[in-house]
Write a protein that holds these residues in place. Structure first.
Motif, PDB file in Angstrom:
ATOM      1  N   ASP A 267      16.974 -46.791  -3.680  1.00 22.36           N
ATOM      2  CA  ASP A 267      16.639 -48.221  -3.679  1.00 22.36           C
ATOM      3  C   ASP A 267      16.008 -48.628  -2.347  1.00 22.36           C
ATOM      4  O   ASP A 267      15.041 -49.416  -2.326  1.00 22.36           O
ATOM      5  CB  ASP A 267      17.904 -49.046  -3.933  1.00 22.36           C
ATOM      6  N   VAL A 268      16.546 -48.112  -1.254  1.00 24.73           N
ATOM      7  CA  VAL A 268      15.998 -48.437   0.066  1.00 24.73           C
ATOM      8  C   VAL A 268      14.590 -47.880   0.203  1.00 24.73           C
ATOM      9  O   VAL A 268      13.683 -48.536   0.735  1.00 24.73           O
ATOM     10  CB  VAL A 268      16.922 -47.874   1.165  1.00 24.73           C
ATOM     11  N   VAL A 269      14.387 -46.654  -0.283  1.00 26.55           N
ATOM     12  CA  VAL A 269      13.069 -46.019  -0.201  1.00 26.55           C
ATOM     13  C   VAL A 269      12.037 -46.820  -1.001  1.00 26.55           C
ATOM     14  O   VAL A 269      10.920 -47.092  -0.524  1.00 26.55           O
ATOM     15  CB  VAL A 269      13.145 -44.556  -0.695  1.00 26.55           C
ATOM     16  N   LYS A 270      12.399 -47.204  -2.200  1.00 25.62           N
ATOM     17  CA  LYS A 270      11.457 -47.992  -3.022  1.00 25.62           C
ATOM     18  C   LYS A 270      11.088 -49.306  -2.327  1.00 25.62           C
ATOM     19  O   LYS A 270       9.914 -49.701  -2.301  1.00 25.62           O
ATOM     20  CB  LYS A 270      12.076 -48.280  -4.387  1.00 25.62           C
ATOM     21  N   ALA A 271      12.095 -49.981  -1.761  1.00 24.29           N
ATOM     22  CA  ALA A 271      11.825 -51.251  -1.088  1.00 24.29           C
ATOM     23  C   ALA A 271      10.949 -51.049   0.141  1.00 24.29           C
ATOM     24  O   ALA A 271      10.048 -51.859   0.417  1.00 24.29           O
ATOM     25  CB  ALA A 271      13.149 -51.908  -0.694  1.00 24.29           C
ATOM     26  N   ALA A 272      11.192 -49.987   0.886  1.00 27.17           N
ATOM     27  CA  ALA A 272      10.400 -49.733   2.096  1.00 27.17           C
ATOM     28  C   ALA A 272       8.957 -49.404   1.756  1.00 27.17           C
ATOM     29  O   ALA A 272       8.021 -49.866   2.435  1.00 27.17           O
ATOM     30  CB  ALA A 272      11.037 -48.584   2.887  1.00 27.17           C
ATOM     31  N   PHE A 273       8.744 -48.635   0.703  1.00 21.39           N
ATOM     32  CA  PHE A 273       7.364 -48.347   0.273  1.00 21.39           C
ATOM     33  C   PHE A 273       6.669 -49.625  -0.182  1.00 21.39           C
ATOM     34  O   PHE A 273       5.487 -49.837   0.111  1.00 21.39           O
ATOM     35  CB  PHE A 273       7.360 -47.304  -0.857  1.00 21.39           C
ATOM     36  N   ALA A 274       7.394 -50.473  -0.896  1.00 18.69           N
ATOM     37  CA  ALA A 274       6.799 -51.739  -1.331  1.00 18.69           C
ATOM     38  C   ALA A 274       6.434 -52.607  -0.130  1.00 18.69           C
ATOM     39  O   ALA A 274       5.380 -53.269  -0.125  1.00 18.69           O
ATOM     40  CB  ALA A 274       7.775 -52.475  -2.252  1.00 18.69           C
ATOM     41  N   ASP A 275       7.276 -52.598   0.905  1.00 20.89           N
ATOM     42  CA  ASP A 275       7.021 -53.407   2.094  1.00 20.89           C
ATOM     43  C   ASP A 275       5.742 -52.981   2.813  1.00 20.89           C
ATOM     44  O   ASP A 275       5.051 -53.819   3.412  1.00 20.89           O
ATOM     45  CB  ASP A 275       8.205 -53.329   3.065  1.00 20.89           C
ATOM     46  N   VAL A 276       5.412 -51.688   2.770  1.00 16.47           N
ATOM     47  CA  VAL A 276       4.193 -51.225   3.459  1.00 16.47           C
ATOM     48  C   VAL A 276       3.008 -51.135   2.491  1.00 16.47           C
ATOM     49  O   VAL A 276       1.926 -50.683   2.862  1.00 16.47           O
ATOM     50  CB  VAL A 276       4.435 -49.856   4.142  1.00 16.47           C
ATOM     51  N   GLY A 277       3.207 -51.571   1.220  1.00 17.09           N
ATOM     52  CA  GLY A 277       2.116 -51.639   0.259  1.00 17.09           C
ATOM     53  C   GLY A 277       1.677 -50.301  -0.288  1.00 17.09           C
ATOM     54  O   GLY A 277       0.506 -50.122  -0.637  1.00 17.09           O
ATOM     55  N   VAL A 278       2.619 -49.359  -0.422  1.00 13.46           N
ATOM     56  CA  VAL A 278       2.306 -48.032  -0.947  1.00 13.46           C
ATOM     57  C   VAL A 278       3.058 -47.822  -2.257  1.00 13.46           C
ATOM     58  O   VAL A 278       4.268 -48.054  -2.336  1.00 13.46           O
ATOM     59  CB  VAL A 278       2.677 -46.931   0.060  1.00 13.46           C
ATOM     60  N   GLU A 279       2.347 -47.363  -3.276  1.00 16.75           N
ATOM     61  CA  GLU A 279       2.951 -47.104  -4.582  1.00 16.75           C
ATOM     62  C   GLU A 279       3.406 -45.651  -4.668  1.00 16.75           C
ATOM     63  O   GLU A 279       2.712 -44.739  -4.201  1.00 16.75           O
ATOM     64  CB  GLU A 279       1.935 -47.396  -5.692  1.00 16.75           C
ATOM     65  N   ILE A 280       4.585 -45.439  -5.252  1.00 19.17           N
ATOM     66  CA  ILE A 280       5.101 -44.083  -5.465  1.00 19.17           C
ATOM     67  C   ILE A 280       4.580 -43.593  -6.816  1.00 19.17           C
ATOM     68  O   ILE A 280       4.884 -44.177  -7.869  1.00 19.17           O
ATOM     69  CB  ILE A 280       6.643 -44.061  -5.445  1.00 19.17           C
ATOM     70  N   ALA A 281       3.806 -42.498  -6.795  1.00 17.64           N
ATOM     71  CA  ALA A 281       3.193 -42.000  -8.028  1.00 17.64           C
ATOM     72  C   ALA A 281       4.128 -41.089  -8.806  1.00 17.64           C
ATOM     73  O   ALA A 281       4.088 -41.072 -10.053  1.00 17.64           O
ATOM     74  CB  ALA A 281       1.902 -41.250  -7.695  1.00 17.64           C
ATOM     75  N   VAL A 282       4.981 -40.322  -8.110  1.00 13.84           N
ATOM     76  CA  VAL A 282       5.874 -39.399  -8.790  1.00 13.84           C
ATOM     77  C   VAL A 282       7.118 -39.198  -7.934  1.00 13.84           C
ATOM     78  O   VAL A 282       7.039 -39.216  -6.707  1.00 13.84           O
ATOM     79  CB  VAL A 282       5.180 -38.041  -9.070  1.00 13.84           C
TER      80      VAL A 282
END
Length: 496
Positions: A267-282
């Motif tokens: 959950d923390v990783v997803k939120a941090a990626f969203a904060d920097v505007g990067v989408e997780i593809a896989v």
């Protein structure tokens, strides 16, 4: 007759006047001496006469009364100011009375246990003999007064970390045979439950991870110098974005070393990626592999194919880095690994160091060959080197080899220094009445500390993995035949 009376009055007045003006010995500071009145004073007073009025006698009683003594002025202080009143004496401190306050604690001693993990079994080098290391380190603490006057007595139990029965035997030796107050360094895996839950014994140091089920089941204090919580993962993603690592990426993947890591930080990783505007593809999880010798290779190939099909050109690895580095190292993609401790494992497995070149990671200590040795580490090394002048103490780095025939004491000495320093700081904060409860209170109060190679450390209620030090590193595949890590700037302080 009138003339004679007048003459007698005049002579009497002159006599009184002369007496009032006479001094005892001619000195200027002597007071006048009063003479007794003569019998002539009892004669009837003469009738008023003009000549007598011209020379009246002064009343002796008023002139001769002593003046009241003047009050002595206050003596000025040396600087001209009035002197301050003398300070009240400081009361003597109440002497500390030491008692046999808890299991493993007497009036004079504290018994501590040490779990010794012999890593020579895994080809990582040989630490040397732990006993003289601990004798030297505890001897130095005792020479400085111990802990509130109590001396430390170390007891060591070695074990093979691959054999659970040996680790349990080490636990029994320390907690039941020697009845130690605390186990330093810890054991490994489930064997730590034997210490902190089954035997209600304090467990602190390098092999303790004070979170999750171990923390929930513990019946005695736990403390470690690992990173706490998920702050490391958040800062890592933010720093990668700040450095432009995601710039120009086609697709970004995330790899977890197992379900436990994924459950803890996803959950923390997803939120941090969203904060920097990067989408997780896989998202990849190593637990999806069938971990047996026959299936391992084919499953790795399957994961590599999934990454290739998703067009991944950036992979961020969370948890132990070796599995991700081995899985994706041959794909020619850029990698970043939160944990930097497994590059040696990856290259030992056959990965070309140049395949890992440029990989960014983090470390929780300042222990690279390019780092200067901090004062705490050097002081501790000096103690043991003085006690073992014929042994080898060589800082690990490229070209430094270890073997059972020629042990290198550097690594284990620094590790033991951290374990002991952590215990001493907490026990000191606990106070002279040493118990499990007072140790817990001391641990909760230790809001700022440091250890050898770890400048930032803090504890508090609910925070028992105390390391707050994060430094960024990068793998240089061309620096040595096995590559090496180089530092990227100053460490980051994660203290809450």
């Amino acid at each position: 007759m009138g003339y004679r009376r007048t003459l007698m009055a005049l002579l009497l007045a002159l006599a009184v006047f002369a007496t009032a003006c006479t001094t005892g010995d001619g000195g200027e500071d002597e007071p006048a001496v009063e003479e007794a009145p003569t019998a002539a004073a009892e004669e009837p007073a003469a009738e008023p006469d003009e000549s007598a009025e011209e020379a009246p006698s002064e009343p002796a009683a008023e002139d001769d009364e002593p003046e009241p003594a003047a009050e002595a002025p206050e003596e000025p202080a040396s600087d001209g100011e009035p002197s301050e009143p003398a300070p009240e004496p400081t009361p003597e401190p109440t002497p500390i009375v030491l008692t046999a306050s808890f299991r493993g604690v007497t009036e004079d001693t504290i018994r501590i246990g040490v779990g010794f993990w012999d890593v020579s079994l895994f080809g990582f080098g040989f630490f040397g003999d732990p006993e003289p290391v601990w004798d030297a380190l505890t001897g130095a603490v005792n020479a400085e007064g111990g802990i509130y006057g109590r001396s430390l007595e170390p007891y060591i139990a070695g074990f093979n970390p691959a054999l659970p029965n040996e680790m349990l035997a080490a636990c029994i030796t320390l907690t039941e045979d020697h009845e130690v107050f605390a186990v330093l360094g810890g054991l490994r895996g489930d064997a730590n439950y034997c210490v902190s839950e089954q035997h209600e014994t304090i467990n602190v140091g390098s092999q303790v991870n004070a979170r999750g089920e171990l923390l929930e089941r513990a019946r005695a204090p736990l403390a470690s110098f690992r990173l706490s919580g998920t702050a490391g993962e958040e800062v890592f993603i933010t720093e990668l974005a700040r450095r432009g690592w995601f710039d120009g990426a086609t697709a970004v993947g995330v790899h977890y070393d197992g379900s436990e890591s994924q459950d803890r930080v996803e959950d923390v990783v997803k939120a941090a990626f969203a904060d920097v505007g990067v989408e997780i593809a896989v998202t990849m999880n190593i637990d999806d592999l069938v971990l047996d010798d026959d299936a391992m290779e084919s499953q790795t190939e399957i994961m590599q194919q999934q990454v290739a099909d998703a067009g991944i050109d950036r992979m961020v690895i969370f948890g132990a880095a070796a599995t991700g580095l081995v899985t994706y190292g041959d794909l020619g993609i850029q990698m970043a690994a939160v944990d930097s401790t497994n590059f040696t494992t990856a290259t030992s497995s056959g990965i070309d160091p140049m395949a890992l070149d440029g990989t960014i990671a983090t470390a929780d200590r300042l222990n690279l060959p390019s780092d200067s040795v901090d004062a705490e580490t050097q002081k501790c090394l000096d103690v043991v080197m003085a006690a073992l002048p014929d042994e080898r103490f060589e800082r690990p780095g490229p070209g430094v080899e270890n073997s059972e025939e020629d042990p290198n004491y550097w690594n284990y000495t620094v590790l033991a220094c951290r374990d002991l320093s952590l215990f001493v700081q907490i026990a000191t904060a606990a106070g002279p009445e040493l118990t499990n409860d007072s140790f817990q209170a001391g641990l909760d109060s230790l809001s700022q500390a440091s250890l050898p190679e770890i400048p930032f450390l803090s504890f508090g209620p609910g925070k028992y993995n105390g390391n707050d030090t994060m430094r960024f590193v990068q793998f240089d595949g061309d620096a040595d035949e096995d590559g090496e890590l180089v530092g990227l700037g100053d460490p980051v302080d994660l203290t809450p």
